[in-house]
Scaffold this motif. Sequence first.
Motif, PDB file in Angstrom:
ATOM      1  N   THR A  98       0.849  -1.196   0.000  1.00  0.00           N
ATOM      2  CA  THR A  98       0.000   0.000   0.000  1.00  0.00           C
ATOM      3  C   THR A  98       0.883   1.244   0.000  1.00  0.00           C
ATOM      4  N   LEU A  99       1.919   1.245   0.806  1.00  0.00           N
ATOM      5  CA  LEU A  99       2.863   2.359   0.837  1.00  0.00           C
ATOM      6  C   LEU A  99       3.505   2.549  -0.540  1.00  0.00           C
ATOM      7  N   LEU A 100       3.901   1.449  -1.179  1.00  0.00           N
ATOM      8  CA  LEU A 100       4.510   1.526  -2.510  1.00  0.00           C
ATOM      9  C   LEU A 100       3.561   2.135  -3.547  1.00  0.00           C
ATOM     10  N   ALA A 101       2.273   1.885  -3.376  1.00  0.00           N
ATOM     11  CA  ALA A 101       1.295   2.402  -4.338  1.00  0.00           C
ATOM     12  C   ALA A 101       1.312   3.926  -4.414  1.00  0.00           C
ATOM     13  N   ASP A 108      11.097  13.684  -3.458  1.00  0.00           N
ATOM     14  CA  ASP A 108      12.543  13.560  -3.339  1.00  0.00           C
ATOM     15  C   ASP A 108      12.976  12.099  -3.488  1.00  0.00           C
ATOM     16  N   PRO A 109      13.742  11.774  -4.537  1.00  0.00           N
ATOM     17  CA  PRO A 109      14.205  10.399  -4.730  1.00  0.00           C
ATOM     18  C   PRO A 109      15.034   9.876  -3.557  1.00  0.00           C
ATOM     19  N   HIS A 110      15.770  10.760  -2.862  1.00  0.00           N
ATOM     20  CA  HIS A 110      16.544  10.328  -1.693  1.00  0.00           C
ATOM     21  C   HIS A 110      15.608   9.821  -0.604  1.00  0.00           C
ATOM     22  N   GLU A 111      14.496  10.510  -0.414  1.00  0.00           N
ATOM     23  CA  GLU A 111      13.528  10.091   0.598  1.00  0.00           C
ATOM     24  C   GLU A 111      12.825   8.799   0.175  1.00  0.00           C
ATOM     25  N   GLN A 112      12.531   8.664  -1.102  1.00  0.00           N
ATOM     26  CA  GLN A 112      11.946   7.414  -1.599  1.00  0.00           C
ATOM     27  C   GLN A 112      12.897   6.256  -1.335  1.00  0.00           C
ATOM     28  N   ALA A 113      14.174   6.455  -1.663  1.00  0.00           N
ATOM     29  CA  ALA A 113      15.178   5.413  -1.469  1.00  0.00           C
ATOM     30  C   ALA A 113      15.337   5.067   0.005  1.00  0.00           C
ATOM     31  N   ALA A 114      15.219   6.053   0.879  1.00  0.00           N
ATOM     32  CA  ALA A 114      15.353   5.794   2.321  1.00  0.00           C
ATOM     33  C   ALA A 114      14.257   4.838   2.798  1.00  0.00           C
ATOM     34  N   VAL A 115      13.052   5.005   2.281  1.00  0.00           N
ATOM     35  CA  VAL A 115      11.952   4.103   2.635  1.00  0.00           C
ATOM     36  C   VAL A 115      12.258   2.699   2.118  1.00  0.00           C
ATOM     37  N   LEU A 116      12.719   2.606   0.890  1.00  0.00           N
ATOM     38  CA  LEU A 116      13.052   1.296   0.321  1.00  0.00           C
ATOM     39  C   LEU A 116      14.198   0.629   1.077  1.00  0.00           C
ATOM     40  N   ARG A 117      15.178   1.420   1.519  1.00  0.00           N
ATOM     41  CA  ARG A 117      16.283   0.844   2.293  1.00  0.00           C
ATOM     42  C   ARG A 117      15.797   0.295   3.631  1.00  0.00           C
ATOM     43  N   ARG A 118      14.802   0.920   4.230  1.00  0.00           N
ATOM     44  CA  ARG A 118      14.240   0.371   5.474  1.00  0.00           C
ATOM     45  C   ARG A 118      13.632  -1.003   5.229  1.00  0.00           C
ATOM     46  N   ARG A 119      12.901  -1.160   4.132  1.00  0.00           N
ATOM     47  CA  ARG A 119      12.315  -2.464   3.801  1.00  0.00           C
ATOM     48  C   ARG A 119      13.433  -3.469   3.500  1.00  0.00           C
ATOM     49  N   GLN A 120      14.431  -3.027   2.776  1.00  0.00           N
ATOM     50  CA  GLN A 120      15.553  -3.890   2.431  1.00  0.00           C
ATOM     51  C   GLN A 120      16.240  -4.399   3.702  1.00  0.00           C
ATOM     52  N   ALA A 121      16.472  -3.527   4.650  1.00  0.00           N
ATOM     53  CA  ALA A 121      17.112  -3.924   5.912  1.00  0.00           C
ATOM     54  C   ALA A 121      16.247  -4.935   6.657  1.00  0.00           C
ATOM     55  N   GLU A 161      11.799  -9.764  -4.185  1.00  0.00           N
ATOM     56  CA  GLU A 161      11.609  -8.420  -3.641  1.00  0.00           C
ATOM     57  C   GLU A 161      12.963  -7.772  -3.343  1.00  0.00           C
ATOM     58  N   LYS A 162      13.898  -8.522  -2.812  1.00  0.00           N
ATOM     59  CA  LYS A 162      15.233  -7.983  -2.534  1.00  0.00           C
ATOM     60  C   LYS A 162      15.909  -7.526  -3.822  1.00  0.00           C
ATOM     61  N   ARG A 163      15.778  -8.321  -4.885  1.00  0.00           N
ATOM     62  CA  ARG A 163      16.349  -7.936  -6.181  1.00  0.00           C
ATOM     63  C   ARG A 163      15.737  -6.625  -6.666  1.00  0.00           C
ATOM     64  N   TRP A 164      14.407  -6.545  -6.596  1.00  0.00           N
ATOM     65  CA  TRP A 164      13.739  -5.329  -7.060  1.00  0.00           C
ATOM     66  C   TRP A 164      14.153  -4.131  -6.212  1.00  0.00           C
ATOM     67  N   LEU A 165      14.212  -4.291  -4.901  1.00  0.00           N
ATOM     68  CA  LEU A 165      14.604  -3.178  -4.027  1.00  0.00           C
ATOM     69  C   LEU A 165      15.994  -2.663  -4.401  1.00  0.00           C
ATOM     70  N   SER A 166      16.930  -3.569  -4.632  1.00  0.00           N
ATOM     71  CA  SER A 166      18.281  -3.153  -5.022  1.00  0.00           C
ATOM     72  C   SER A 166      18.265  -2.371  -6.328  1.00  0.00           C
ATOM     73  N   ILE A 169      16.517   1.135  -5.723  1.00  0.00           N
ATOM     74  CA  ILE A 169      17.391   2.051  -4.980  1.00  0.00           C
ATOM     75  C   ILE A 169      18.499   2.565  -5.893  1.00  0.00           C
ATOM     76  N   ALA A 170      19.058   1.701  -6.722  1.00  0.00           N
ATOM     77  CA  ALA A 170      20.107   2.129  -7.662  1.00  0.00           C
ATOM     78  C   ALA A 170      19.562   3.160  -8.655  1.00  0.00           C
ATOM     79  N   GLN A 171      18.336   2.986  -9.106  1.00  0.00           N
ATOM     80  CA  GLN A 171      17.736   3.938 -10.054  1.00  0.00           C
ATOM     81  C   GLN A 171      17.455   5.281  -9.397  1.00  0.00           C
ATOM     82  N   LEU A 172      17.216   5.294  -8.100  1.00  0.00           N
ATOM     83  CA  LEU A 172      16.896   6.537  -7.398  1.00  0.00           C
ATOM     84  C   LEU A 172      18.133   7.340  -7.028  1.00  0.00           C
TER      85      LEU A 172
END
Length: 174
Positions: A98-101, A108-121, A161-166, A169-172
């Motif tokens: 839902t958050l991803l939607a 801000d792409p940095h803020e988007q990436a920060a959210v994705l990094r939390r999920r990745q962790a 999901e881990k592959r997609w997150l990586s 994050i690289a695209q952001l």
Amino acid sequence: MLELTILGFLYEEPLHGYELKERIKSLSGHVRPVSDGALYPAINRLVQAGMLEQRTEPGAGAAPRRILSLTEAGRTGLLDRLREPKDVEITDGQRFFTLLAFLRHLPDPHEQAAVLRRRQAFLETPASFFYRDGRPVRAEEAGDLFRQGMLRIARATGDEEKRWLSEAIAQLRP
């Protein structure tokens, strides 16, 4: 989560209650259906908080339609929730989807990436549906066919999901 979903869809365009309910149902209704008894009180709370405004328009039939739109406070509230999601919105798969939607609304792409990094962790932390002697049980260690199935499906989904997150994050990155 319901309030985040309401704010997210109304960020995109004003909607009347029925249209909003249909969009919510399309997003997560098969997993967590939304009832009128949950939706309309949530809408009323957001109106009272100054995050939504409503106006009445003539309906297609005889009944007038209540059109909902986001206020500036609602836009700010949505962006704040996207920027700093609750832990459960990171750890629960359906809530994270839902958050991803709506994460694209965060400018801000940095803020988007920060959210994705939390999920990745979170996904990097060893976990299982089952534990033995305090450690996660792997699919190969599960005692029966059905638990093996659960664990294999979860592992495959998690790996993808881990592959997609990586990749995301690289695209952001600038």
